[in-house]
Design an enzyme around this catalytic site. Sequence first.
Site, PDB file in Angstrom:
ATOM      1  N   HIS A 205       0.808  -1.223   0.000  1.00 18.47           N
ATOM      2  CA  HIS A 205       0.000   0.000   0.000  1.00 18.47           C
ATOM      3  C   HIS A 205       0.838   1.269   0.000  1.00 18.47           C
ATOM      4  O   HIS A 205       0.303   2.365  -0.034  1.00 18.47           O
ATOM      5  CB  HIS A 205      -0.888   0.025   1.247  1.00 18.47           C
ATOM      6  CG  HIS A 205      -0.105   0.209   2.513  1.00 18.47           C
ATOM      7  ND1 HIS A 205       0.564  -0.813   3.116  1.00 18.47           N
ATOM      8  CD2 HIS A 205       0.152   1.311   3.260  1.00 18.47           C
ATOM      9  CE1 HIS A 205       1.186  -0.363   4.184  1.00 18.47           C
ATOM     10  NE2 HIS A 205       0.969   0.927   4.302  1.00 18.47           N
TER      11      HIS A 205
HETATM   12  C1  UD1 Z   1      -0.875   5.918   5.801  1.00 12.96           C
HETATM   13  C2  UD1 Z   1       0.560   6.272   6.189  1.00 12.96           C
HETATM   14  C3  UD1 Z   1       1.471   5.071   5.939  1.00 12.96           C
HETATM   15  C4  UD1 Z   1       0.947   3.848   6.654  1.00 12.96           C
HETATM   16  C5  UD1 Z   1      -0.502   3.604   6.299  1.00 12.96           C
HETATM   17  C6  UD1 Z   1      -1.040   2.494   7.146  1.00 12.96           C
HETATM   18  C7  UD1 Z   1       1.192   8.622   5.891  1.00 12.96           C
HETATM   19  C8  UD1 Z   1       1.998   9.553   5.078  1.00 12.96           C
HETATM   20  N1  UD1 Z   1       1.062   7.386   5.388  1.00 12.96           N
HETATM   21  O1  UD1 Z   1      -0.894   5.647   4.411  1.00 12.96           O
HETATM   22  O2  UD1 Z   1       2.771   5.360   6.427  1.00 12.96           O
HETATM   23  O3  UD1 Z   1       1.726   2.747   6.266  1.00 12.96           O
HETATM   24  O4  UD1 Z   1      -1.276   4.782   6.556  1.00 12.96           O
HETATM   25  O5  UD1 Z   1      -2.058   1.780   6.523  1.00 12.96           O
HETATM   26  O6  UD1 Z   1       0.711   8.983   6.937  1.00 12.96           O
HETATM   27  N2  UD1 Z   1      -8.447   5.635   2.440  1.00 12.96           N
HETATM   28  C9  UD1 Z   1      -9.670   5.044   2.612  1.00 12.96           C
HETATM   29  N3  UD1 Z   1     -10.138   4.870   3.888  1.00 12.96           N
HETATM   30  C10 UD1 Z   1      -9.432   5.263   4.968  1.00 12.96           C
HETATM   31  C11 UD1 Z   1      -8.195   5.863   4.785  1.00 12.96           C
HETATM   32  C12 UD1 Z   1      -7.711   6.035   3.511  1.00 12.96           C
HETATM   33  O7  UD1 Z   1     -10.353   4.674   1.654  1.00 12.96           O
HETATM   34  O8  UD1 Z   1      -9.915   5.056   6.094  1.00 12.96           O
HETATM   35  C13 UD1 Z   1      -7.916   5.798   1.061  1.00 12.96           C
HETATM   36  C14 UD1 Z   1      -8.198   7.159   0.477  1.00 12.96           C
HETATM   37  O9  UD1 Z   1      -8.405   6.992  -0.896  1.00 12.96           O
HETATM   38  C15 UD1 Z   1      -6.906   7.910   0.705  1.00 12.96           C
HETATM   39  C16 UD1 Z   1      -5.853   6.809   0.585  1.00 12.96           C
HETATM   40  O10 UD1 Z   1      -6.490   5.652   1.110  1.00 12.96           O
HETATM   41  O11 UD1 Z   1      -6.704   8.951  -0.194  1.00 12.96           O
HETATM   42  C17 UD1 Z   1      -4.565   7.096   1.337  1.00 12.96           C
HETATM   43  O12 UD1 Z   1      -4.838   7.355   2.710  1.00 12.96           O
HETATM   44  P1  UD1 Z   1      -3.743   8.122   3.635  1.00 12.96           P
HETATM   45  O13 UD1 Z   1      -4.193   8.090   5.043  1.00 12.96           O
HETATM   46  O14 UD1 Z   1      -3.410   9.447   3.053  1.00 12.96           O
HETATM   47  O15 UD1 Z   1      -2.451   7.248   3.481  1.00 12.96           O
HETATM   48  P2  UD1 Z   1      -2.226   5.688   3.597  1.00 12.96           P
HETATM   49  O16 UD1 Z   1      -1.883   5.172   2.237  1.00 12.96           O
HETATM   50  O17 UD1 Z   1      -3.360   5.049   4.301  1.00 12.96           O
HETATM   51  N1  UDP Z   2      -3.004  -5.570   9.267  1.00 13.75           N
HETATM   52  C1  UDP Z   2      -4.295  -6.000   9.566  1.00 13.75           C
HETATM   53  N2  UDP Z   2      -5.136  -6.326   8.533  1.00 13.75           N
HETATM   54  C2  UDP Z   2      -4.738  -6.269   7.222  1.00 13.75           C
HETATM   55  C3  UDP Z   2      -3.415  -5.833   6.943  1.00 13.75           C
HETATM   56  C4  UDP Z   2      -2.580  -5.474   7.993  1.00 13.75           C
HETATM   57  O1  UDP Z   2      -4.675  -6.092  10.740  1.00 13.75           O
HETATM   58  O2  UDP Z   2      -5.542  -6.591   6.343  1.00 13.75           O
HETATM   59  C5  UDP Z   2      -2.133  -5.159  10.383  1.00 13.75           C
HETATM   60  C6  UDP Z   2      -0.837  -5.909  10.505  1.00 13.75           C
HETATM   61  O3  UDP Z   2      -0.983  -7.030  11.350  1.00 13.75           O
HETATM   62  C7  UDP Z   2       0.116  -4.873  11.088  1.00 13.75           C
HETATM   63  C8  UDP Z   2      -0.450  -3.547  10.636  1.00 13.75           C
HETATM   64  O4  UDP Z   2      -1.762  -3.825  10.148  1.00 13.75           O
HETATM   65  O5  UDP Z   2       0.108  -4.893  12.502  1.00 13.75           O
HETATM   66  C9  UDP Z   2       0.393  -2.943   9.570  1.00 13.75           C
HETATM   67  O6  UDP Z   2      -0.229  -1.806   9.091  1.00 13.75           O
HETATM   68  P1  UDP Z   2       0.082  -1.186   7.665  1.00 13.75           P
HETATM   69  O7  UDP Z   2       0.722  -2.192   6.796  1.00 13.75           O
HETATM   70  O8  UDP Z   2      -1.174  -0.561   7.199  1.00 13.75           O
HETATM   71  O9  UDP Z   2       1.068   0.007   8.009  1.00 13.75           O
HETATM   72  P2  UDP Z   2       2.661   0.101   8.184  1.00 13.75           P
HETATM   73  O10 UDP Z   2       3.074  -0.880   9.202  1.00 13.75           O
HETATM   74  O11 UDP Z   2       3.273  -0.136   6.845  1.00 13.75           O
HETATM   75  O12 UDP Z   2       2.867   1.503   8.597  1.00 13.75           O
END
Ligand code: UD1
Ligand code: UDP
Length: 359
Positions: A205
């Site tokens: 992601h």
């Molecule tokens: C964010 C973090 C990333 C982390 C990830 C965990 C930053 C810069 N990035 O990335 O480090 O690994 O969270 O999962 O803070 N969206 C939804 N529903 C939600 C949230 C997001 O549909 O509840 C979609 C939207 O289209 C949005 C996109 O995901 O534009 C990105 O969401 P955003 O929170 O900006 O960044 P993540 O990719 O989730």
């Molecule tokens: N995770 C989860 N369900 C999923 C994918 C990930 O519960 O479908 C959990 C996973 O066990 C881990 C955390 O989400 O603890 C990782 O989050 P993510 O990959 O979104 O963020 P990152 O660690 O890269 O910041």
Amino acid sequence: MKISTILGTRPEIIKMSPVIRECEKQNVEYFILHTGQHYSYTLDKIFFNDLELPAARYNLDVGSGTHAEETGKMLMGIEKILREEKPDIVLVEGDTNTVLAGALAAAKLHIKVGHVEAGLRSHDRTMPEEINRVLADHVSDFLFAPTAKAKENLLNEGISENKISVTGNTIVDAVYQNLEIARRKADALTKLNLSTKEYFLVTAHRQENVDAKDRLKGILDGLILVYHTFNIPIIYPIHPRTKKRINEFGLEVPKGVELIEPLGFFEFLQLEANAKLVLTDSGGVQEETCILNVPCVTLRDNTERPETLEVGSNVLAGANQDKILEGVTLMLSKKRNWKNPFGDGKSGSRIIKILEGER
Ligand code: UD1
Ligand code: UDP
């Protein structure tokens, strides 16, 4: 001591949960401030339910946007609440926009900042997470470094040693506290008709992977190669960001790759613990696979979790199809006998003890 725990995304809820549980256990006064960066049920509420966390006292509902939009809205909302609540300490965890906003808003109000998971460095400033973690570390008063290597990174940047404590990573606490419940309660294997060690699990992601068409295509092509070589299902709980990009770029999801909705923590832990191997660009998943003795192939060119490479639980494959297959083949040939470098599962209690010592 009054603590404000600021969180906003899936990994922060999971990794902060041991600290929150410890506050409850030790009767520490605290409240949760949720920025609303994640808001979909499967990225947010499901974890409060699974982990039985108290509801956030505040939710800023900032939602999604550009980096500046998200961070700016959070700064304004957090500042207002911190002025009213006047906590002694703000705790943030990890490297998201929520972490940067929480740390910065607090520091400007002269409220002490504790950064859980301090000192991680990919040394790659093209990643938004690297900027967030560097800045958060430099305005923090308590730096809870998960490993000695993370502490070394902080010392190398001139952060004074008396602010740093090596506590282990709270993800170990979260895994140890929840694995047994996952074994008893989760039924993801049955629901998906999977057998132990007869499937691969994928998550991807990160912005640098999925917002770039060529890298996202490289990853999907790598998964095709892996499927054709090993002929077992590839299960991919897909982050909404990735789903959106696959549609926008008009990419095809290869046969053999089963896209499913993001899972709750118990179900995901169960799938991780039983997978033949995991392919990921997630930070938390690199750590969890290392803790669970499941081989991992990281779909990135670098990692801020070098401990996983050192102990041999993980290998970097980038987003190139041949390298991905190479990585999978290499990791499957290795013994799963590495030692977890992320601590003993008592990080949450250590962090609270350190903060209480400061009263
Ligand atoms: C964010 C973090 C990333 C982390 C990830 C965990 C930053 C810069 N990035 O990335 O480090 O690994 O969270 O999962 O803070 N969206 C939804 N529903 C939600 C949230 C997001 O549909 O509840 C979609 C939207 O289209 C949005 C996109 O995901 O534009 C990105 O969401 P955003 O929170 O900006 O960044 P993540 O990719 O989730
Ligand atoms: N995770 C989860 N369900 C999923 C994918 C990930 O519960 O479908 C959990 C996973 O066990 C881990 C955390 O989400 O603890 C990782 O989050 P993510 O990959 O979104 O963020 P990152 O660690 O890269 O910041």
